[in-house]
Design an enzyme around this catalytic site. Structure first.
Site, PDB file in Angstrom:
ATOM      1  N   ARG A   1      -5.687  -1.972  -7.596  1.00 48.96           N
ATOM      2  CA  ARG A   1      -6.787  -2.943  -7.681  1.00 48.96           C
ATOM      3  C   ARG A   1      -6.454  -3.897  -8.819  1.00 48.96           C
ATOM      4  NH1 ARG A   1      -7.782  -1.702  -3.292  1.00 48.96           N
ATOM      5  NH2 ARG A   1      -9.721  -0.852  -2.408  1.00 48.96           N
TER       6      ARG A   1
ATOM      7  N   GLU B   1      -8.963 -11.959  -6.821  1.00 53.05           N
ATOM      8  CA  GLU B   1      -8.516 -12.194  -5.435  1.00 53.05           C
ATOM      9  C   GLU B   1      -9.672 -12.469  -4.470  1.00 53.05           C
ATOM     10  OE1 GLU B   1      -6.622  -8.233  -4.701  1.00 53.05           O
ATOM     11  OE2 GLU B   1      -8.021  -8.084  -3.025  1.00 53.05           O
TER      12      GLU B   1
ATOM     13  N   HIS C   1      -2.545  -8.614  -0.908  1.00 50.32           N
ATOM     14  CA  HIS C   1      -3.235  -7.375  -0.512  1.00 50.32           C
ATOM     15  C   HIS C   1      -2.846  -6.944   0.911  1.00 50.32           C
ATOM     16  CE1 HIS C   1      -6.854  -4.884  -1.949  1.00 50.32           C
ATOM     17  NE2 HIS C   1      -6.142  -4.167  -1.102  1.00 50.32           N
TER      18      HIS C   1
HETATM   19  P1  NAI Z   1      -6.415   9.017  -4.413  1.00 51.05           P
HETATM   20  O1  NAI Z   1      -7.854   9.182  -4.664  1.00 51.05           O
HETATM   21  O2  NAI Z   1      -5.718   9.922  -3.463  1.00 51.05           O
HETATM   22  O3  NAI Z   1      -5.636   9.123  -5.823  1.00 51.05           O
HETATM   23  C1  NAI Z   1      -6.033   8.494  -7.000  1.00 51.05           C
HETATM   24  C2  NAI Z   1      -5.529   9.359  -8.167  1.00 51.05           C
HETATM   25  O4  NAI Z   1      -5.751   8.639  -9.388  1.00 51.05           O
HETATM   26  C3  NAI Z   1      -6.254  10.698  -8.282  1.00 51.05           C
HETATM   27  O5  NAI Z   1      -5.313  11.763  -8.309  1.00 51.05           O
HETATM   28  C4  NAI Z   1      -7.015  10.578  -9.614  1.00 51.05           C
HETATM   29  O6  NAI Z   1      -7.133  11.820 -10.293  1.00 51.05           O
HETATM   30  C5  NAI Z   1      -6.104   9.606 -10.363  1.00 51.05           C
HETATM   31  N1  NAI Z   1      -6.731   8.950 -11.512  1.00 51.05           N
HETATM   32  C6  NAI Z   1      -8.042   8.644 -11.710  1.00 51.05           C
HETATM   33  N2  NAI Z   1      -8.189   8.055 -12.923  1.00 51.05           N
HETATM   34  C7  NAI Z   1      -6.952   7.997 -13.490  1.00 51.05           C
HETATM   35  C8  NAI Z   1      -6.448   7.513 -14.735  1.00 51.05           C
HETATM   36  N3  NAI Z   1      -7.252   6.970 -15.651  1.00 51.05           N
HETATM   37  N4  NAI Z   1      -5.111   7.603 -14.968  1.00 51.05           N
HETATM   38  C9  NAI Z   1      -4.288   8.160 -14.064  1.00 51.05           C
HETATM   39  N5  NAI Z   1      -4.703   8.648 -12.872  1.00 51.05           N
HETATM   40  C10 NAI Z   1      -6.020   8.568 -12.591  1.00 51.05           C
HETATM   41  O7  NAI Z   1      -6.207   7.487  -4.021  1.00 51.05           O
HETATM   42  P2  NAI Z   1      -5.031   6.827  -3.161  1.00 51.05           P
HETATM   43  O8  NAI Z   1      -5.318   6.958  -1.712  1.00 51.05           O
HETATM   44  O9  NAI Z   1      -3.725   7.311  -3.672  1.00 51.05           O
HETATM   45  O10 NAI Z   1      -5.232   5.283  -3.536  1.00 51.05           O
HETATM   46  C11 NAI Z   1      -5.079   4.809  -4.864  1.00 51.05           C
HETATM   47  C12 NAI Z   1      -5.651   3.425  -4.982  1.00 51.05           C
HETATM   48  O11 NAI Z   1      -4.854   2.531  -4.203  1.00 51.05           O
HETATM   49  C13 NAI Z   1      -7.089   3.269  -4.400  1.00 51.05           C
HETATM   50  O12 NAI Z   1      -8.063   3.550  -5.394  1.00 51.05           O
HETATM   51  C14 NAI Z   1      -7.130   1.839  -3.978  1.00 51.05           C
HETATM   52  O13 NAI Z   1      -7.704   1.081  -5.033  1.00 51.05           O
HETATM   53  C15 NAI Z   1      -5.655   1.432  -3.807  1.00 51.05           C
HETATM   54  N6  NAI Z   1      -5.287   1.068  -2.433  1.00 51.05           N
HETATM   55  C16 NAI Z   1      -4.667  -0.145  -2.225  1.00 51.05           C
HETATM   56  C17 NAI Z   1      -4.284  -0.534  -0.951  1.00 51.05           C
HETATM   57  C18 NAI Z   1      -3.565  -1.829  -0.681  1.00 51.05           C
HETATM   58  O14 NAI Z   1      -3.572  -2.297   0.460  1.00 51.05           O
HETATM   59  N7  NAI Z   1      -2.931  -2.454  -1.644  1.00 51.05           N
HETATM   60  C19 NAI Z   1      -4.583   0.335   0.202  1.00 51.05           C
HETATM   61  C20 NAI Z   1      -5.166   1.617  -0.139  1.00 51.05           C
HETATM   62  C21 NAI Z   1      -5.533   1.945  -1.412  1.00 51.05           C
END
Ligand code: NAI
Length: 328
Positions: free
Chosen positions: A232, A261, A293
């Site tokens: 994000r 964005e 994105h």
């Molecule tokens: P997820 O929920 O599986 O993993 C997120 C991880 O971040 C969790 O393990 C959590 O414990 C960790 N986390 C939380 N706060 C943290 C911190 N301060 N420092 C380090 N780690 C921390 O999420 P997923 O599916 O891996 O997606 C991650 C992010 O990717 C989403 O939140 C979304 O914003 C973004 N995303 C972007 C897309 C794109 O098209 N560019 C598509 C899908 C997701």
């Protein structure tokens, strides 16, 4: 019949989100983003289906409740754009697509890394002009480099798997306890900043992670580091990035997301006068690559997003409880 307003609708989504095989759903497509300005379009709707840049703050949710909208279905994983407390208070259910091909985003990260490390963006333009000079195109190997992954969730894990295959040393930081994996080292955030040649962000945007990468974080990184953000935009302070690029502290920057964005990405603005000076400065650097994105944008991911969202909408209409992984 559940009447669903599908906001920020794009032509490429419509074949995936057809209500043809879902007789209980009637989907009305709106090209507009849902916001306080467009919420008037929701009159007569039972549910709204929204994406990453729709704005579901308290004001919008209150107006949704008044017109009788009872479900917000996010067709994405991140939910930083929804005021969940307000939704709960107003008795509006919120669901998302918690997982849809994390490999799609992880592979896009690697595409950004390789574009930057091998200067493919410059080479592509040169060859089109019959310029086969290699000066200025010197790259570096990924093999042997240390890559720091911030957030070891689904996407972070998929990326670690790919990078291990490239022969990288992988460091991860995540507040959650992680499974013991021989090829991954879990470290503190500061240690990751200090030792990584490449840093990739995969944590959600929350008040705690807003501007996680700021001037102070840059000062703790290696000189010439590569930063990749496909998570994000607001995880990164863009102005601090520009200063770090000017000082050559930041050697490479690959972004799929940008703080401002909303209202810009997902639209053709090629005939407009660019008004965002910060963005214009950002993309003026030769060592910056920005995509709009599109990390999620593969056939596989779109089809998973659509099937999960249509299932949530149908379950809601039939009075079944939403899948616990989707419900927020
Ligand atoms: P997820 O929920 O599986 O993993 C997120 C991880 O971040 C969790 O393990 C959590 O414990 C960790 N986390 C939380 N706060 C943290 C911190 N301060 N420092 C380090 N780690 C921390 O999420 P997923 O599916 O891996 O997606 C991650 C992010 O990717 C989403 O939140 C979304 O914003 C973004 N995303 C972007 C897309 C794109 O098209 N560019 C598509 C899908 C997701």
């Amino acid at each position: 019949m559940l009447k669903v307003g599908f906001f920020s609708s794009q032509p490429y989504e419509r074949p995936f989100f057809s209500d043809e095989h879902h007789p209980q759903l009637s989907i009305v497509h709106f090209e507009q983003r849902l916001s306080a300005r467009t919420v008037t379009l929701c009159q007569g709707l039972d549910a709204v289906c929204v994406f990453v840049n729709d704005e579901l703050d308290r004001t919008v949710l209150e107006r949704l409740a008044v017109v009788g909208v009872r479900l917000v279905a996010l067709r994405c994983a991140g939910f930083n754009n929804v005021d969940l407390d307000a939704a709960r208070r107003l008795n509006i259910q919120v669901c998302r697509v918690p997982s849809y091909s994390p490999d799609a985003v992880a592979e896009h990260c690697v595409a950004l890394m390789l574009t930057l490390s091998r200067k493919i963006h410059k080479a592509y333009n040169r060859v089109r002009e019959d310029n086969f000079d290699l000066n200025g195109l010197l790259g570096f190997n990924l093999a042997g480099k240390t890559v720091g992954i911030v957030g070891f969730g689904q996407i972070g894990r998929s990326l670690a798997g790919i990078l291990s295959g490239f022969g990288c040393r992988v460091l991860v930081t995540d507040p959650a306890p992680l499974p013991n994996q021989a090829d991954i080292a879990q470290v503190e955030f500061d240690e990751l900043l200090a030792h990584s040649d490449i840093i990739s962000l995969h944590c959600p945007l929350t008040p705690d992670t807003h501007h996680l990468i700021d001037e102070s974080a840059f000062s703790r990184m290696k000189d010439g580091v590569m930063l990749i953000n496909t998570s994000r935009g607001a995880l990164v302070d863009t102005r601090a990035c520009i200063e770090a690029l000017k000082r050559r502290k930041l050697g490479y920057l690959g972004l799929d997301v940008y703080e401002q964005e909303a209202g810009m990405f997902f639209e053709d603005r090629s005939d407009d006068i660019p008004l965002d000076d910060v963005f214009a400065r950002l993309i003026s650097f030769p060592n910056v690559v920005v995509t709009g994105h599109q990390g999620f944008f593969t056939r596989e991911a779109l089809s998973e997003i659509a099937s999960t969202t249509l299932e949530s909408l149908t379950a809601f209409e039939e009075g079944r409880s939403l899948d616990q992984h989707c419900q927020l």
